[in-house]
Design an enzyme around this catalytic site. Structure first.
Site, PDB file in Angstrom:
ATOM      1  N   ASP A  48       0.819  -1.214   0.000  1.00 16.86           N
ATOM      2  CA  ASP A  48       0.000   0.000   0.000  1.00 16.86           C
ATOM      3  C   ASP A  48       0.857   1.269   0.000  1.00 16.86           C
ATOM      4  O   ASP A  48       1.769   1.421   0.808  1.00 16.86           O
ATOM      5  CB  ASP A  48      -0.904  -0.010   1.243  1.00 16.86           C
ATOM      6  CG  ASP A  48      -2.060   0.969   1.121  1.00 16.86           C
ATOM      7  OD1 ASP A  48      -1.852   2.106   0.636  1.00 16.86           O
ATOM      8  OD2 ASP A  48      -3.183   0.590   1.499  1.00 16.86           O
ATOM      9  N   THR A  84      -6.933   4.039  -1.251  1.00 15.67           N
ATOM     10  CA  THR A  84      -6.753   2.591  -1.124  1.00 15.67           C
ATOM     11  C   THR A  84      -7.902   1.758  -1.707  1.00 15.67           C
ATOM     12  O   THR A  84      -7.670   0.916  -2.577  1.00 15.67           O
ATOM     13  CB  THR A  84      -6.565   2.242   0.368  1.00 15.67           C
ATOM     14  OG1 THR A  84      -5.424   2.951   0.838  1.00 15.67           O
ATOM     15  CG2 THR A  84      -6.353   0.753   0.563  1.00 15.67           C
ATOM     16  N   ASP A 203       2.403   2.797   3.218  1.00 13.96           N
ATOM     17  CA  ASP A 203       1.395   3.863   3.280  1.00 13.96           C
ATOM     18  C   ASP A 203       1.310   4.505   4.660  1.00 13.96           C
ATOM     19  O   ASP A 203       1.362   5.731   4.792  1.00 13.96           O
ATOM     20  CB  ASP A 203       0.022   3.305   2.887  1.00 13.96           C
ATOM     21  CG  ASP A 203      -1.053   4.382   2.857  1.00 13.96           C
ATOM     22  OD1 ASP A 203      -0.975   5.259   1.974  1.00 13.96           O
ATOM     23  OD2 ASP A 203      -1.948   4.375   3.715  1.00 13.96           O
ATOM     24  N   HIS A 207       2.176   8.496   5.506  1.00 14.35           N
ATOM     25  CA  HIS A 207       1.275   9.516   6.046  1.00 14.35           C
ATOM     26  C   HIS A 207       1.907  10.223   7.240  1.00 14.35           C
ATOM     27  O   HIS A 207       1.796  11.433   7.387  1.00 14.35           O
ATOM     28  CB  HIS A 207      -0.039   8.864   6.499  1.00 14.35           C
ATOM     29  CG  HIS A 207      -0.991   8.620   5.384  1.00 14.35           C
ATOM     30  ND1 HIS A 207      -1.666   9.628   4.747  1.00 14.35           N
ATOM     31  CD2 HIS A 207      -1.387   7.471   4.788  1.00 14.35           C
ATOM     32  CE1 HIS A 207      -2.450   9.112   3.812  1.00 14.35           C
ATOM     33  NE2 HIS A 207      -2.289   7.803   3.807  1.00 14.35           N
ATOM     34  N   HIS A 251      -1.413   3.412  -4.963  1.00 15.25           N
ATOM     35  CA  HIS A 251      -1.179   4.837  -5.202  1.00 15.25           C
ATOM     36  C   HIS A 251       0.191   5.206  -4.666  1.00 15.25           C
ATOM     37  O   HIS A 251       0.859   4.395  -4.014  1.00 15.25           O
ATOM     38  CB  HIS A 251      -2.248   5.686  -4.511  1.00 15.25           C
ATOM     39  CG  HIS A 251      -2.393   5.376  -3.047  1.00 15.25           C
ATOM     40  ND1 HIS A 251      -1.461   5.756  -2.105  1.00 15.25           N
ATOM     41  CD2 HIS A 251      -3.341   4.681  -2.369  1.00 15.25           C
ATOM     42  CE1 HIS A 251      -1.838   5.331  -0.920  1.00 15.25           C
ATOM     43  NE2 HIS A 251      -2.968   4.662  -1.039  1.00 15.25           N
TER      44      HIS A 251
END
Ligand SMILES: *[C@@H]1O[C@H](CO)[C@@H](O)[C@H](O)[C@H]1NC(C)=O
Ligand SMILES: *[C@@H]1O[C@H](CO)[C@@H](O)[C@H](O)[C@H]1NC(C)=O
Ligand SMILES: *[C@@H]1O[C@H](CO)[C@@H](O)[C@H](O)[C@H]1NC(C)=O
Ligand SMILES: *[C@@H]1O[C@H](CO)[C@@H](O)[C@H](O)[C@H]1NC(C)=O
Length: 389
Positions: A48, A84, A203, A207, A251
């Protein structure tokens, strides 16, 4: 909206690949014959938020090993919004978000008066998923078995069906345990032909830290080690080289900044809306950290894509593809019929399987020629021809 292209595409691909691979095939006939897989199998892996260029930020020997042994696509245009659930569902349906219905991670359906929330793990309401049929449903309808380790949606009953084998979502389950289950499923007495593997990083850390933060280095190295672990386990199980492995992501990640902020309260009265999704496509107050959900045209939003296995060329790159193209590629690799979708199948991503097709044709031709020769020589012998003497 949905292009109906079953029927015409395969013949066009066939023409294409015979034409293109014939000279290559003539050079490598024995190896392409031996590489022909007994039964086509695919493992689809998603890390991810693994941005396409993370492999150049720190040393990633395992990604580079995979790239040297397979095909890398430089630019995968994912779907808007770059989140996601929308993108993971696009990968397994070949549909844009507006067509498969997973338009965000947090959703409210005014007709159902029901909500869908990734944050609250309130994602098991089938109605949100059933605007599309994911590839495992089709795979199982065609008599095959699927195994899923935490891929979004694989622990949800969709059109009455779960994957043949799946793990209920639990983010505490280690990467190693997920890999172990998949290898069991691929090597069991009733093996799967299709496996899906999902991992939450990088991921989460992207963040927290922001993608340009030097502290992302160790996070990316850790993902590379995890890929190395997957490769070594596949090798132990004699699956590496025998199955097609696609390593990708949903992504990328972009640095957000408090200097590029639109304060929604200056424009809209808070009493006039409810916040459904805290995403750049709505409005939030980002600190100096990372985020995604922006326009899918932005390069920072693009995911990684590497494919290794008997169907793929080695050490090859392709400039671009759309995330919607993955689904028809998976269907081609698994030998199942794709449902109508927004993607396109690009034959030159998998010339080896074309090579195998040509190899089969030439082999048949050779057998036919030998049989003809034998029968001719028998006839000639009977006739006491001059050739026999
Ligand atoms: C929507 O559901 C909530 C409970 O989840 C209920 O209180 C509300 O009245 C419902 N609204 C409509 C329009 O049915
Ligand atoms: C999630 O996985 C962890 C680690 O394997 C385990 O300890 C925990 O009990 C699991 N939680 C649920 C709800 O199954
Ligand atoms: C892979 O291809 C690049 C050029 O595209 C070349 O420099 C490199 O040596 C190749 N590596 C292998 C292992 O074949
Ligand atoms: C992606 O899809 C768009 C719209 O169908 C198309 O114009 C574009 O050529 C595709 N890109 C690639 C790399 O196939």
């Amino acid at each position: 909206m949905l292009p109906q292209k079953r029927g015409q595409i395969p013949s066009r691909i066939a023409m294409n690949c015979y034409w293109k691979v014939l000279p290559i095939f003539l050079l490598f006939l024995p190896s392409s014959l031996s590489l022909q897989p007994a039964r086509p199998r695919v493992l689809l892996v998603s890390f991810d938020g693994f941005r396409w260029d993370y492999i150049y930020k720190v040393s990633t020997p395992n990604f580079h090993y995979a790239m040297e042994n397979g095909v890398r696509v430089k630019q995968v245009t994912n779907v808007f919004i770059t989140k996601t659930y929308p993108n993971h569902y696009t990968m397994v349906t070949g549909l844009y978000a507006e067509s498969h219905g997973m338009v965000a991670n947090e959703m409210y359906d005014p007709i159902l008066n029901e909500t869908f929330s990734l944050n609250k793990m309130d994602v098991h309401n089938s109605k949100f998923w059933e605007e599309a049929s994911p590839i495992w449903v089709t795979n199982q309808k065609e008599g095959h078995k699927t195994g899923a380790a935490m891929w979004p949606g694989t622990d949800v009953k969709i059109h009455g069906v779960f994957p043949t084998y799946y793990m209920p979502y639990n983010e505490s389950v280690s990467f190693e345990d997920r890999v172990a289950r998949l290898i069991d499923w691929f090597t069991s007495e009733e093996p799967i032909n299709f496996g899906l593997l999902y991992w939450e990083q990088p991921d989460d850390m992207g963040h927290v830290l922001g993608p340009e933060n030097p502290l992302m280095g160790p996070v990316i190295s850790d993902i590379d080690k995890k890929l190395g672990y997957l490769i070594s386990e596949l090798k132990k199980a004699k699956l590496w080289g025998a199955i097609n492995v696609i390593i990708t992501s949903d992504h990328g990640m972009s640095q957000s900044s408090s200097e590029r902020l639109i304060e929604l309260d200056q424009y809209v009265n808070r009493g006039l809306y409810t916040v459904i999704d805290h995403s750049p496509a709505v409005a939030i107050l980002p600190k100096e950290v990372g985020n995604h959900g922006y326009d899918n045209i932005l390069p920072e939003m693009h995911p990684i894509f590497v494919a290794v296995g008997p169907a793929f060329r080695k050490n090859a790159t392709r400039e671009g593809m759309n995330a919607t193209d993955l689904y028809p590629l998976l269907c081609h690799l698994l030998g199942i019929n794709p449902l109508p979708n927004n993607g396109e199948y690009h034959a030159n991503a998998t010339p080896r399987s074309c090579t195998a097709t040509v190899a089969r044709l030439i082999m048949l031709g050779t057998i036919f020629y030998l049989m003809l020769k034998i029968s001719l020589s028998k006839k000639n012998n009977r006739g006491g021809s001059a050739y026999g003497e």
